[in-house]
Write a protein that holds these residues in place. Structure first.
Motif, PDB file in Angstrom:
ATOM      1  N   GLY A  72      -3.727   5.673  -4.310  1.00  0.00           N
ATOM      2  CA  GLY A  72      -3.481   4.687  -3.268  1.00  0.00           C
ATOM      3  C   GLY A  72      -3.234   5.282  -1.895  1.00  0.00           C
ATOM      4  O   GLY A  72      -2.867   4.555  -0.968  1.00  0.00           O
ATOM      5  N   SER A 107       0.836  -1.198   0.000  1.00  0.00           N
ATOM      6  CA  SER A 107       0.000   0.000   0.000  1.00  0.00           C
ATOM      7  C   SER A 107       0.872   1.250   0.000  1.00  0.00           C
ATOM      8  O   SER A 107       1.932   1.285   0.626  1.00  0.00           O
ATOM      9  CB  SER A 107      -0.901   0.007   1.242  1.00  0.00           C
ATOM     10  OG  SER A 107      -1.510   1.261   1.426  1.00  0.00           O
ATOM     11  N   ALA A 128       2.775  -2.283  -4.089  1.00  0.00           N
ATOM     12  CA  ALA A 128       1.564  -1.458  -4.202  1.00  0.00           C
ATOM     13  C   ALA A 128       1.309  -1.077  -5.653  1.00  0.00           C
ATOM     14  O   ALA A 128       0.169  -1.120  -6.136  1.00  0.00           O
ATOM     15  CB  ALA A 128       1.695  -0.212  -3.331  1.00  0.00           C
TER      16      ALA A 128
END
Length: 465
Positions: free
Chosen positions: A290, A255, A451
């Motif tokens: 994100g 992430s 990510a």
């Protein structure tokens, strides 16, 4: 799943199949050796194929796994090594005919660690002479599987070609001025140049001791993470290796949430082709979507350190080759000879100025990362050049500096970088971006890479079936 469907899997995907006993290390290794035999006559990525050793290691891995003994996620995975890593009983030439008969008695530390993790060694991969810029005139350079008329990406060329073409599941390369990141950008791969000292250099042919970095070339950031976690850590045989601990793999999330990513618009656009700029904009959008935080920064001026890189490297290469150069200079190719001659001719005062510039740049980069997690950059300012364009670079110092302006500064400063596929040029060639992080922050790099690859599929493109 048939063996013909396996060759482009990520190493970790294959590991799950092995551990669930859907495929066996023996079956996989046989299929990989057959594929090398089928394709490498045109690609020339291997310096040598260790078929007998590979099958012995595959059978051992299969027996251990059948008994429930799993050494690591790499247990039973066929990989290959750049031909500068010592491998016991297997020639290690370093791209140099003068070393063609050198057979080490022991493995390099990184080879030993991967062997102990259960990885299967398929062979040694072609490279430029002495890990500098150009292949020796007597060597056959590897061909880029995306387009044979284009560059394969500097010294870890065989690593890039073999990993991209499905001739190994991962490879181990080295990076002195960009030679992990360039092959990854040219071949659509993911590569990690760790912090200097994070990985032992014991048993690796030296080009420039303070600039050399050892790291993985893989098909995903997750694979790079597993490879790095296996080879990293202190080695008493390399006193320059850092006392770092292994990465905590389960704690690394895929992430961008909360990560502070530095953007220097001038640095990212000046002299950078529009297709590269557009690709970087797409990466920025992924970061923003994100939950990452894009921060405007000013990167310390990289022009001096990138312009000085060849002289910096040349002095250290002259030391590394003192036992054979100039005594055996006629056996050296022109590019490596020129590098060493330049290093031998440089005055101590001139080299001290280079070192002071390097220390100043390194200090400024360290300061930048006090308020930043990552820095976004291209790998190079354009897609992989043609062989003709590459030959012209050698005659133009400024053009050569432009090529290495986003890579070599971080060999000099020792900061870790991860190279990632981020799109394609109009020619269809892959292009790459990179994240740079503070020293010791490879976990953050892998997190960012995972990510990006969680929501994009650039890393899953393949050159051919």
């Amino acid at each position: 799943m048939s063996s013909s469907e396996l060759h482009y899997l990520e190493a970790y995907e294959l590991s799950l199949l092995i551990r669930s006993r859907r495929v066996s290390p023996v079956e996989i290794t046989e299929a990989m050796l057959a594929r090398i035999g089928q394709l490498d006559g045109d690609l020339h990525s291997y310096a040598s194929v260790t078929a007998e050793l590979a099958m012995d290691q595959a059978r051992e891995a299969e027996q251990e796994l059948m008994r429930g003994q799993c050494r690591s996620p790499l247990h039973g995975i066929p990989i290959a090594y750049k031909d500068l890593f010592c491998t016991a009983g297997v020639p290690t030439a370093g791209g140099m005919p003068i070393r063609s008969q050198f057979v080490p008695q022991e493995d390099a530390t990184v080879v030993a660690r991967l062997r102990d993790a259960g990885a299967v060694m398929l062979g040694k991969l072609q490279m430029t002479e002495g890990a500098f810029a150009i292949h020796h005139p007597e060597s056959t350079p590897p061909n880029n599987p995306w387009n044979a008329g284009h560059w394969t990406g500097a010294s870890s060329s065989g690593c890039g070609v073999a990993t991209a073409a499905g001739l190994c599941y991962a490879s181990l390369g080295s990076d002195t001025g960009g030679s992990i990141r360039f092959p990854c950008a040219a071949n659509g791969l993911t590569g990690l140049k760790p912090t200097w000292g994070r990985v032992s250099r014991y048993g690796a042919l030296e080009l420039a001791a303070s600039l050399d970095h050892i790291g993985p070339i893989t098909r995903s950031a997750r694979d790079a993470l597993f490879m790095l976690s296996t080879i990293a850590g202190h080695d008493p045989r390399d006193p320059t290796s850092s006392p770092s601990v292994c990465l905590e793999i389960p704690g690394i999330e895929d992430s961008f949430r909360g990560l502070r990513v530095g953007i220097d618009e001038a640095w990212l656009t000046e002299g950078v082709d529009p297709v590269i700029q557009e690709a970087l904009q797409q990466v920025m959008a992924v970061i923003r979507d994100g939950g990452g935080l894009l921060q405007v920064v000013r990167v310390p001026d990289t022009r001096a350190v990138s312009a000085n890189w060849e002289a910096h490297c040349g002095v250290q290469a002259a030391v590394a080759h003192a036992d054979t150069y100039p005594q055996h200079a006629p056996q050296y190719g022109p590019a490596l000879s020129r590098l060493i001659d330049g290093g031998r001719a440089l005055s101590g005062m001139d080299y001290q100025h280079i070192l002071l510039d390097a220390q100043c740049f390194t200090g400024k980069m360290d300061a930048l990362f006090k308020d930043l997690d990552l820095l976004l950059a291209p790998v190079q300012p354009y897609a992989a050049p043609t062989h003709e364009q590459l030959a012209n670079l050698a005659q133009d110092a400024e053009a050569n500096r432009r090529l290495i302006q986003f890579t070599s500064p971080f060999n000099i400063s020792g900061h870790p970088c991860i190279s990632l596929p981020c799109g394609f040029a109009e020619s269809g060639l892959p292009i790459g971006c990179q994240f740079i992080a503070g020293k010791g922050e490879e976990g953050v790099l892998c997190r960012a890479g995972m990510a990006l690859q969680q929501v994009t599929d650039w890393h899953r493109a393949r050159p051919f079936a």
